[in-house]
Write a protein that holds these residues in place. Sequence first.
Motif, PDB file in Angstrom:
ATOM      1  N   LEU A 211       0.868  -1.187   0.000  1.00 41.87           N
ATOM      2  CA  LEU A 211       0.000   0.000   0.000  1.00 41.87           C
ATOM      3  C   LEU A 211       0.893   1.222   0.000  1.00 41.87           C
ATOM      4  CD1 LEU A 211      -2.876  -0.857   2.511  1.00 41.87           C
ATOM      5  CD2 LEU A 211      -2.920  -0.807   0.015  1.00 41.87           C
ATOM      6  N   ASP A 212       0.820   1.957  -1.071  1.00 38.55           N
ATOM      7  CA  ASP A 212       1.722   3.097  -1.261  1.00 38.55           C
ATOM      8  C   ASP A 212       1.010   4.413  -0.969  1.00 38.55           C
ATOM      9  OD1 ASP A 212       3.781   4.821  -2.248  1.00 38.55           O
ATOM     10  OD2 ASP A 212       2.538   5.027  -4.047  1.00 38.55           O
ATOM     11  N   LEU A 213       1.611   5.224  -0.091  1.00 34.39           N
ATOM     12  CA  LEU A 213       1.047   6.525   0.270  1.00 34.39           C
ATOM     13  C   LEU A 213       2.012   7.654  -0.076  1.00 34.39           C
ATOM     14  CD1 LEU A 213      -0.293   5.186   3.656  1.00 34.39           C
ATOM     15  CD2 LEU A 213      -1.651   5.650   1.617  1.00 34.39           C
ATOM     16  N   VAL A 214       3.009   7.343  -0.924  1.00 33.07           N
ATOM     17  CA  VAL A 214       4.032   8.342  -1.280  1.00 33.07           C
ATOM     18  C   VAL A 214       4.184   8.462  -2.804  1.00 33.07           C
ATOM     19  CG1 VAL A 214       6.455   9.011  -1.022  1.00 33.07           C
ATOM     20  CG2 VAL A 214       5.269   7.895   0.881  1.00 33.07           C
ATOM     21  N   GLY A 215       4.359   7.346  -3.486  1.00 38.97           N
ATOM     22  CA  GLY A 215       4.452   7.358  -4.941  1.00 38.97           C
ATOM     23  C   GLY A 215       5.859   7.559  -5.465  1.00 38.97           C
ATOM     24  N   GLY A 216       5.977   7.649  -6.786  1.00 37.95           N
ATOM     25  CA  GLY A 216       7.250   7.918  -7.454  1.00 37.95           C
ATOM     26  C   GLY A 216       8.319   6.902  -7.086  1.00 37.95           C
ATOM     27  N   GLU A 217       9.550   7.415  -6.882  1.00 35.40           N
ATOM     28  CA  GLU A 217      10.708   6.554  -6.592  1.00 35.40           C
ATOM     29  C   GLU A 217      10.487   5.701  -5.342  1.00 35.40           C
ATOM     30  OE1 GLU A 217      12.497   6.090  -9.444  1.00 35.40           O
ATOM     31  OE2 GLU A 217      13.774   5.334  -7.834  1.00 35.40           O
ATOM     32  N   ALA A 236      -1.427   7.549  -3.530  1.00 35.90           N
ATOM     33  CA  ALA A 236      -0.683   8.775  -3.804  1.00 35.90           C
ATOM     34  C   ALA A 236      -0.378   8.953  -5.289  1.00 35.90           C
ATOM     35  CB  ALA A 236       0.631   8.762  -3.024  1.00 35.90           C
ATOM     36  N   ASP A 237      -0.180   7.850  -5.996  1.00 30.56           N
ATOM     37  CA  ASP A 237       0.372   7.924  -7.352  1.00 30.56           C
ATOM     38  C   ASP A 237      -0.146   6.749  -8.191  1.00 30.56           C
ATOM     39  OD1 ASP A 237       1.975   8.152  -9.573  1.00 30.56           O
ATOM     40  OD2 ASP A 237       3.884   8.076  -8.499  1.00 30.56           O
ATOM     41  N   PRO A 238      -1.432   6.802  -8.551  1.00 31.82           N
ATOM     42  CA  PRO A 238      -2.017   5.695  -9.319  1.00 31.82           C
ATOM     43  C   PRO A 238      -1.283   5.455 -10.639  1.00 31.82           C
ATOM     44  CG  PRO A 238      -3.723   7.238  -8.605  1.00 31.82           C
ATOM     45  CD  PRO A 238      -2.416   7.852  -8.230  1.00 31.82           C
TER      46      PRO A 238
END
Length: 307
Positions: A211-217, A236-238
């Motif tokens: 589960l990502d709440l930051v995104g990108g790298e 954060a970053d679909p």
Amino acid sequence: MSKVYVFTEFGGPEAQELIDRPEPHPGAGELAVQVRAAGVNPADWKTRADRHGTDQPLPAPMGHELSGVVTAIGADVHDFTVGQEILGLAAPGHGAFAEHTIVRATDAVAKPEEISFADAATIPVAAAAAYDATHQIELEPGQKLLVIGAGGGVGLMVAQIGRVHEFTVIGIASESKRKVVESTGATFVPSGDGVADRARQAAPDGVDLILDLVGGEALREVADLVADPTRIISAADPATATELGGTGLVRTPQAMAKITGVIEYDLVDPHISALYPLERAGEAIATVEDGHATGKIVLEMLHAPAS
Ligand SMILES: NC(=O)c1ccc[n+]([C@@H]2O[C@H](COP(=O)([O-])OP(=O)(O)OC[C@H]3O[C@@H](n4cnc5c(N)ncnc54)[C@H](OP(=O)(O)O)[C@@H]3O)[C@@H](O)[C@H]2O)c1
């Protein structure tokens, strides 16, 4: 008149200000609400910074999630009464960072007495998103959940919901958040250079869901810890999640009521790290816009007692 925090131009925080507007009246299906508290979310500054389009009229009221007391009800509202304590989402064209606002009855839930106004104000966006994130793909007890951004508003609640479901939670956050992430029962992994190796050490056989709440790298670096990339969900970053084979967070209308029950029974603490008065909304928004908030930042509205 009633105070409302708005932005007057799309762009930076210098275009934010507190203004007076006539107290709003509810239309059909709507509640007028005296706001007692409002949660601050990344969506608040992202909307001002034009990340969600520029089609709303200016000045635009800020803030989405709130708790308060119903002061008037519009036509066709049957489930709420004047004087009732509620939590909900500000209706389009209205803001949560205000003394008074409008909430659509379909976007409101009765506030249980056991939940403070401040905690209740973290439910409509952050806690409900944490609920949806942990139910979009259901894990079994003992399965491993990796949370990127585990020390933030949504992340700390995701970690606690994970504990309630007996998942094995691994939380990535900056070193300053070690204690608070570990207090949820999660295994803490510090973010920054070498995070992928440290996460691999914490989960040598990989994880069952990211589960990502930051995104990108931050997401790319650890994405291969999950064998099946469809088990990557990002709030954060679909776009990056989709590129990696995963998906964006899907929100559901039921989540707000469901997580309210969980918080009422003290199973999840919204973890408010700072409370600000409405007059200091700019500082509260800046704390979230900085990108490294701990738990939830909440505004509390002080109202003069009725004379
Ligand atoms: N789709 C929806 O309905 C929905 C709803 C709610 C939120 N969201 C989105 O979900 C995201 C998180 O929301 P939130 O309210 O939890 O935000 P938040 O309170 O600002 O938390 C974000 C957290 O990420 C941490 N972080 C930053 N860089 C990191 C990195 N490289 N590795 C690990 N952690 C890092 C930050 O602190 P540290 O760096 O100090 O660890 C912070 O605690 C936002 O993008 C928001 O827009 C979407």
